[in-house]
Design a protein around this motif. Structure first.
Motif, short mmCIF file in Angstrom:
data_model
loop_
_atom_site.label_atom_id
_atom_site.label_comp_id
_atom_site.label_asym_id
_atom_site.label_seq_id
_atom_site.Cartn_x
_atom_site.Cartn_y
_atom_site.Cartn_z
N LEU A 124 0.83 -1.20 0.00
CA LEU A 124 0.00 0.00 0.00
C LEU A 124 0.87 1.26 0.00
O LEU A 124 0.58 2.22 -0.71
N ASN A 125 1.95 1.26 0.77
CA ASN A 125 2.88 2.39 0.78
C ASN A 125 3.55 2.57 -0.58
O ASN A 125 3.71 3.69 -1.06
N THR A 126 3.93 1.47 -1.21
CA THR A 126 4.55 1.53 -2.52
C THR A 126 3.57 2.05 -3.57
O THR A 126 3.95 2.85 -4.43
N LEU A 127 2.33 1.65 -3.49
CA LEU A 127 1.31 2.14 -4.41
C LEU A 127 1.09 3.64 -4.21
O LEU A 127 0.99 4.39 -5.18
N ALA A 128 1.02 4.08 -2.97
CA ALA A 128 0.84 5.51 -2.69
C ALA A 128 2.03 6.31 -3.22
O ALA A 128 1.85 7.39 -3.81
N LEU A 129 3.24 5.80 -3.04
CA LEU A 129 4.43 6.47 -3.55
C LEU A 129 4.42 6.54 -5.07
O LEU A 129 4.74 7.58 -5.66
N SER A 130 4.01 5.46 -5.71
CA SER A 130 3.92 5.45 -7.17
C SER A 130 2.89 6.46 -7.66
O SER A 130 3.13 7.17 -8.66
N ASN A 131 1.77 6.57 -6.98
CA ASN A 131 0.75 7.56 -7.34
C ASN A 131 1.27 8.98 -7.18
O ASN A 131 1.01 9.84 -8.02
N ILE A 132 1.99 9.25 -6.11
CA ILE A 132 2.56 10.58 -5.89
C ILE A 132 3.51 10.93 -7.03
O ILE A 132 3.43 12.02 -7.61
N HIS A 133 4.41 10.01 -7.37
CA HIS A 133 5.39 10.28 -8.43
C HIS A 133 4.71 10.44 -9.79
O HIS A 133 5.07 11.32 -10.58
N THR A 134 3.72 9.63 -10.08
CA THR A 134 3.04 9.71 -11.37
C THR A 134 2.27 11.01 -11.51
O THR A 134 2.37 11.70 -12.53
N LEU A 135 1.50 11.36 -10.50
CA LEU A 135 0.70 12.59 -10.58
C LEU A 135 1.58 13.83 -10.64
O LEU A 135 1.27 14.78 -11.37
#
Length: 109
Positions: free
Chosen positions: A17-28
């Protein structure tokens, strides 16, 4: 014995879940930075330097603000997960949005 203790240190669904949130932050943020680079008219190496500067700033903000300078609590690889985990996917998204915005603003002048 220390390696076996590290296996039980992290709860895998939370790390994912933390990795997904980090990926979303970087993508956006790459979409926003790509939009800014396209509107500013950056071309060539200037656009890539702009991406690199923003990547460092965003990674630093995640490190200091979200992780409170302790990324090993939230990620298995610590700072390497923050700084280098999704850099290529994010770069591809950035280039896509950068060229799209540049074409929309400057090609049809």
């Amino acid at each position: 014995m220390a390696e076996q203790a590290d296996l039980y240190k992290y709860f895998e669904p939370t790390v994912q879940l933390n990795t997904l949130a980090l990926s979303n932050i970087h993508t956006l943020t790459s979409w926003g930075v790509g939009t800014a680079a396209g509107i500013l008219g950056l071309t060539g190496w200037n656009g890539f330097i702009f991406f690199l500067i923003n990547w460092v700033v965003i990674s630093g903000l995640v490190f200091f603000v979200k992780c409170k300078s302790k990324p090993s609590v939230y990620f298995k690889s610590g700072f390497m997960d923050i700084a280098g985990s999704t850099v290529m996917n994010t770069l591809l998204s950035y280039v896509l949005v950068w060229t799209l915005m540049h074409a929309l603003v400057y090609v049809y002048d």
